[in-house]
Scaffold this active site. Sequence first.
Site, PDB file in Angstrom:
ATOM      1  N   TYR A  22       0.832  -1.209   0.000  1.00  0.00           N
ATOM      2  CA  TYR A  22       0.000   0.000   0.000  1.00  0.00           C
ATOM      3  C   TYR A  22       0.860   1.250   0.000  1.00  0.00           C
ATOM      4  O   TYR A  22       2.035   1.224   0.348  1.00  0.00           O
ATOM      5  CB  TYR A  22      -0.982   0.005   1.171  1.00  0.00           C
ATOM      6  CG  TYR A  22      -0.399   0.259   2.542  1.00  0.00           C
ATOM      7  CD1 TYR A  22      -0.099   1.551   2.962  1.00  0.00           C
ATOM      8  CD2 TYR A  22      -0.181  -0.782   3.423  1.00  0.00           C
ATOM      9  CE1 TYR A  22       0.407   1.795   4.226  1.00  0.00           C
ATOM     10  CE2 TYR A  22       0.333  -0.558   4.698  1.00  0.00           C
ATOM     11  CZ  TYR A  22       0.625   0.736   5.094  1.00  0.00           C
ATOM     12  OH  TYR A  22       1.140   0.973   6.339  1.00  0.00           O
ATOM     13  N   TYR A  44      -0.444  -6.477   9.691  1.00  0.00           N
ATOM     14  CA  TYR A  44      -0.201  -6.401   8.247  1.00  0.00           C
ATOM     15  C   TYR A  44       0.993  -7.283   7.911  1.00  0.00           C
ATOM     16  O   TYR A  44       2.078  -7.128   8.479  1.00  0.00           O
ATOM     17  CB  TYR A  44       0.059  -4.946   7.851  1.00  0.00           C
ATOM     18  CG  TYR A  44       0.458  -4.722   6.415  1.00  0.00           C
ATOM     19  CD1 TYR A  44      -0.248  -5.302   5.363  1.00  0.00           C
ATOM     20  CD2 TYR A  44       1.535  -3.904   6.095  1.00  0.00           C
ATOM     21  CE1 TYR A  44       0.115  -5.078   4.046  1.00  0.00           C
ATOM     22  CE2 TYR A  44       1.898  -3.656   4.776  1.00  0.00           C
ATOM     23  CZ  TYR A  44       1.191  -4.251   3.768  1.00  0.00           C
ATOM     24  OH  TYR A  44       1.549  -4.027   2.455  1.00  0.00           O
ATOM     25  N   ASN A  87       3.116  -7.533   5.454  1.00  0.00           N
ATOM     26  CA  ASN A  87       4.375  -6.949   4.988  1.00  0.00           C
ATOM     27  C   ASN A  87       5.146  -6.227   6.090  1.00  0.00           C
ATOM     28  O   ASN A  87       6.293  -5.843   5.883  1.00  0.00           O
ATOM     29  CB  ASN A  87       4.123  -6.005   3.816  1.00  0.00           C
ATOM     30  CG  ASN A  87       4.098  -6.746   2.490  1.00  0.00           C
ATOM     31  OD1 ASN A  87       4.412  -7.927   2.424  1.00  0.00           O
ATOM     32  ND2 ASN A  87       3.727  -6.057   1.426  1.00  0.00           N
ATOM     33  N   TYR A  88       4.509  -6.007   7.257  1.00  0.00           N
ATOM     34  CA  TYR A  88       5.241  -5.535   8.435  1.00  0.00           C
ATOM     35  C   TYR A  88       5.433  -6.725   9.372  1.00  0.00           C
ATOM     36  O   TYR A  88       4.952  -6.754  10.491  1.00  0.00           O
ATOM     37  CB  TYR A  88       4.482  -4.406   9.136  1.00  0.00           C
ATOM     38  CG  TYR A  88       4.383  -3.141   8.316  1.00  0.00           C
ATOM     39  CD1 TYR A  88       5.276  -2.880   7.281  1.00  0.00           C
ATOM     40  CD2 TYR A  88       3.380  -2.212   8.557  1.00  0.00           C
ATOM     41  CE1 TYR A  88       5.175  -1.724   6.524  1.00  0.00           C
ATOM     42  CE2 TYR A  88       3.282  -1.041   7.803  1.00  0.00           C
ATOM     43  CZ  TYR A  88       4.179  -0.815   6.790  1.00  0.00           C
ATOM     44  OH  TYR A  88       4.081   0.338   6.038  1.00  0.00           O
ATOM     45  N   ARG A  89       6.119  -7.713   8.862  1.00  0.00           N
ATOM     46  CA  ARG A  89       6.272  -9.004   9.533  1.00  0.00           C
ATOM     47  C   ARG A  89       6.649  -8.825  11.001  1.00  0.00           C
ATOM     48  O   ARG A  89       7.530  -8.050  11.343  1.00  0.00           O
ATOM     49  CB  ARG A  89       7.356  -9.801   8.839  1.00  0.00           C
ATOM     50  CG  ARG A  89       7.634 -11.153   9.439  1.00  0.00           C
ATOM     51  CD  ARG A  89       6.756 -12.217   8.877  1.00  0.00           C
ATOM     52  NE  ARG A  89       7.071 -12.445   7.470  1.00  0.00           N
ATOM     53  CZ  ARG A  89       6.440 -13.308   6.695  1.00  0.00           C
ATOM     54  NH1 ARG A  89       5.434 -14.000   7.185  1.00  0.00           N
ATOM     55  NH2 ARG A  89       6.784 -13.460   5.431  1.00  0.00           N
TER      56      ARG A  89
END
Length: 560
Positions: free
Chosen positions: A186, A472, A474-476
């Site tokens: 995003y 989220y 992608n923010y592992r």
Amino acid sequence: MKYLSSYFTFATTIVLLFSFDPSSADSHEKFVQCLYNYPYVTNSISSVVYTQTNSLYSSVLDVSIQNLRFFNATSKPVVIVTPLDVSHIQATIICSQRHGLQIRIRSGGHDYEGLSYVAEVPFVVVDLINLRGIEVDVENSTVWVQAGATVGELYYRISQRSNTLAFPAGICPTVGVGGHLSGGGYGFLMRKYGLSADNVIDALIVDVNGNLLDKETMGEDLFWAIRGGGGASFGVIVAWKIRLVSVPSTVTVFQVARTLEENATGIIHKWQRVANNLNKNLTIRINFWRLNSSKNGNLTVQAQFESLYLGPADDLIPLVQKRLPELGLLREECIEMSWIESILFMAGFTNGESTDVLLNRTQLNGLSFFKAKSDYVRDPIPDVGLEGLWPFFYEDEAEHGYVQFTPYGGRMDEISESETPIPHRSGYIFHIQYGVNWQEKGDAAEQRHLNWIRRMYNYTEPYVSKSPRSAYLNYRDLDIGINNNGYTSFSQASIWGTKYFGNNFNRLARVKTRVDPRNFFRNEQSIPSLVGLFTRMVQIYGEFTKLGNASVPNNHNTSS
């Protein structure tokens, strides 16, 4: 793309020859020999195989490491493969199974927990850095982009062909396309056009059997899963076909900072109530960090409101003055530019700098130790909640800490939570990222900073989404739960899986079971297979027996 025709007829029977041997104690030398003897490699693979004794091993490993927390990790890959074509990926997948090695897949190296290049078991890194071709079709507003390209390279190639076409993705130019799109993606175009994954129209993936599949041949379920469910759970994504979106030749940006002494809390209070309901062409997000007050020299918190508007400044000013007059936006604070220039502006490059900087794969401000966490918010955080957040920024560990609020709404409200694996759509007003960077080395420094961000995260729990508390992909964040090294039950994986995917986690697990039942593609937060432990043991025994009795075609070298 021209990849498919040469490889789609790849014989699945090869898997029987090179299939995983559970009793194998083969060294990495035999894995490498397997690669060299693999019968379907179209280009020499020896030049892109790096063992730990290779003089270039360290430089190849380190070039894409984006987090110093994992720079000197003891768990390094036994071999790194930087494929030049699909056949190199196929060989690596089959030979890894044959010799009991896991695979970690790296495109840009931005996995927040280093999972693309760190593991606690013997493993191979497939680094896609050489697969970064980009083919822009302006007439049809599409692009084929290989997974090893960066977001910056993609933006650059689009801008070279058109100043009115763009792609909705993040502003960090060094992020790899492969992971960014498969985890969602995003940025400032999200409220107008949705996530990166929402604008994927085809893909190429190499599955566990070594077959190269496109949208048609992989099937609806797998195509659904890799657009937000994390591609590394299902195979090696080679390329994406994406839909470009329209942007005006002139857009407007601003970055306006307000401290607590300048009524930042009051402005944030109002922002929470309007940001997700603004015109789709307008995105205003907020970054928080600490600095010294210009009034008294003491520490304070600054809220930086940064915005992209798809249109001229004269149209933007009335919108902001009507919906968020508390910000006090002035015409001179607004800058008109092209869309590609707005990417440079938001990424922190100097105004007027050449777009060529987007081709640089190293981070603008260098590397640091880093940890992040995330949340989603359904209801505005009350002032008392915000005021309790500010003291965290005055602690020593917060010198390079930050919090970011990104608004939802617009197009995101129009997409069903089951359209892709990402469920955070309608009903969420904004997303939170918490982050902290530090330069001090050592376990003690790391623990202090990890404790700081975890305490902040615990503090905000009453104000964010619940049942589950969402995150989220992608923010592992491994704090929210991890898999076992071996078999992981669905219930155990659900602890973290429902936080990323909500009810979509069930479907992801079913897709995983169909395409990778033996759970070869796995990591600490990979989608689990629903094949039970006992069933898996029976499978392995059968495979072992079949291997022992298999007759080998004469034209295949079996020395590996």
